[in-house]
Design a protein around this motif. Structure first.
Motif, short mmCIF file in Angstrom:
data_model
loop_
_atom_site.label_atom_id
_atom_site.label_comp_id
_atom_site.label_asym_id
_atom_site.label_seq_id
_atom_site.Cartn_x
_atom_site.Cartn_y
_atom_site.Cartn_z
N GLU A 25 0.78 -1.11 0.12
CA GLU A 25 -0.10 -0.18 -0.10
C GLU A 25 0.93 1.27 -0.06
OE1 GLU A 25 -2.79 2.53 2.92
OE2 GLU A 25 -2.91 0.17 3.12
N LEU A 26 2.01 1.33 0.99
CA LEU A 26 2.73 2.35 1.03
C LEU A 26 3.52 2.59 -0.49
CD1 LEU A 26 4.34 1.84 4.23
CD2 LEU A 26 2.89 3.86 3.58
N LEU A 27 3.89 1.57 -1.04
CA LEU A 27 4.62 1.54 -2.57
C LEU A 27 3.59 2.45 -3.64
CD1 LEU A 27 6.41 -1.72 -2.52
CD2 LEU A 27 7.34 0.56 -2.27
N SER A 32 2.42 7.24 -6.74
CA SER A 32 1.27 8.30 -6.73
C SER A 32 1.77 9.71 -6.40
CB SER A 32 -0.03 8.03 -6.28
OG SER A 32 -0.09 8.16 -4.88
N GLY A 33 2.89 9.78 -5.84
CA GLY A 33 3.36 11.04 -5.47
C GLY A 33 3.31 11.41 -3.86
N ASP A 34 2.81 10.56 -3.02
CA ASP A 34 2.62 10.72 -1.60
C ASP A 34 3.92 10.70 -1.02
OD1 ASP A 34 1.89 10.79 1.12
OD2 ASP A 34 0.02 9.25 0.60
N ARG A 76 14.52 6.51 -7.68
CA ARG A 76 14.60 6.30 -9.24
C ARG A 76 14.02 5.23 -9.83
NH1 ARG A 76 20.23 8.08 -7.54
NH2 ARG A 76 20.14 10.46 -7.84
N GLY A 77 14.19 4.05 -9.10
CA GLY A 77 13.80 2.66 -9.76
C GLY A 77 12.42 2.14 -9.28
N LEU A 78 12.00 2.82 -8.48
CA LEU A 78 10.47 2.22 -8.06
C LEU A 78 9.43 1.97 -9.37
CD1 LEU A 78 9.02 1.76 -5.60
CD2 LEU A 78 8.18 4.03 -5.26
#
Length: 185
Positions: A25-27, A32-34, A76-78
């Protein structure tokens, strides 16, 4: 009894569901920019990253630098993280790769006086107040004395292990990864 090495990409047996990543969920929120979700991810994993990085590099400052580089690499890699492994496994793999290369590079130089911090900064809130005050030293003093006497021999024994074995012990026993996750890292 035949022993097999678990493979990092192995699928669970038919009918079993893969474990749900507690960071999923955090990912999604980070993607989404949170920014608060990213802060929560850092808070959740920072201590274990620093501890693991410290085993590869000669001082705390470099461990902090490796950890910071790891978080930048995560950002950078997410988008490329396909979630074939858990986020923690992916995160630790990034850290280990960065720490190894930094450790090899820095092992050739001698650090001058790394005293470290007196108190971990994460124990304070934004205003500088204790998030939770230190425990009174009299409480559990016997346990603390026993732990202190064991800490040095354990640290010495860990340092004497070959790097790969030390890595496995830290990932399994300190960070709590499964055997499969350790293999993936």
């Amino acid at each position: 009894v035949a022993l097999t090495r678990p493979s990092a990409g192995r699928r669970p047996p038919r009918g079993e569901r893969p474990p749900v990543d507690p960071n999923r969920e955090l990912l999604a929120r980070v993607r989404s920019g949170d920014e608060e979700a990213f802060v929560e991810l850092v808070a959740r994993h920072q201590a274990s990253l620093l501890g693991l990085a410290r085993t590869y590099v000669p001082n705390v400052a470099l461990a902090e630098e490796v950890t910071q580089d790891t978080w930048l690499a995560v950002l950078r890699g997410l988008d490329g993280f396909a979630e074939r492994s858990s986020f923690k496994t992916w995160l630790l793999r990034i850290l280990v790769n960065r720490a190894r290369s930094t450790g090899v590079r820095e092992h050739r130089s001698v650090a001058i006086g790394d005293a470290g911090t007196a108190v971990d900064a994460s124990r304070f809130d934004a205003s500088g107040a204790w998030m939770s005050p230190p425990q009174h030293w009299v409480e559990d003093s016997d346990d603390r004395i026993a732990a202190q006497t064991l800490a040095a021999p354990i640290r010495t024994a860990l340092e004497q292990l070959p790097p790969r074995q030390r890595e496995v012990v830290l990932l399994r026993d300190v960070d709590g990864l499964t055997g499969q996750e350790v293999c993936a890292v």
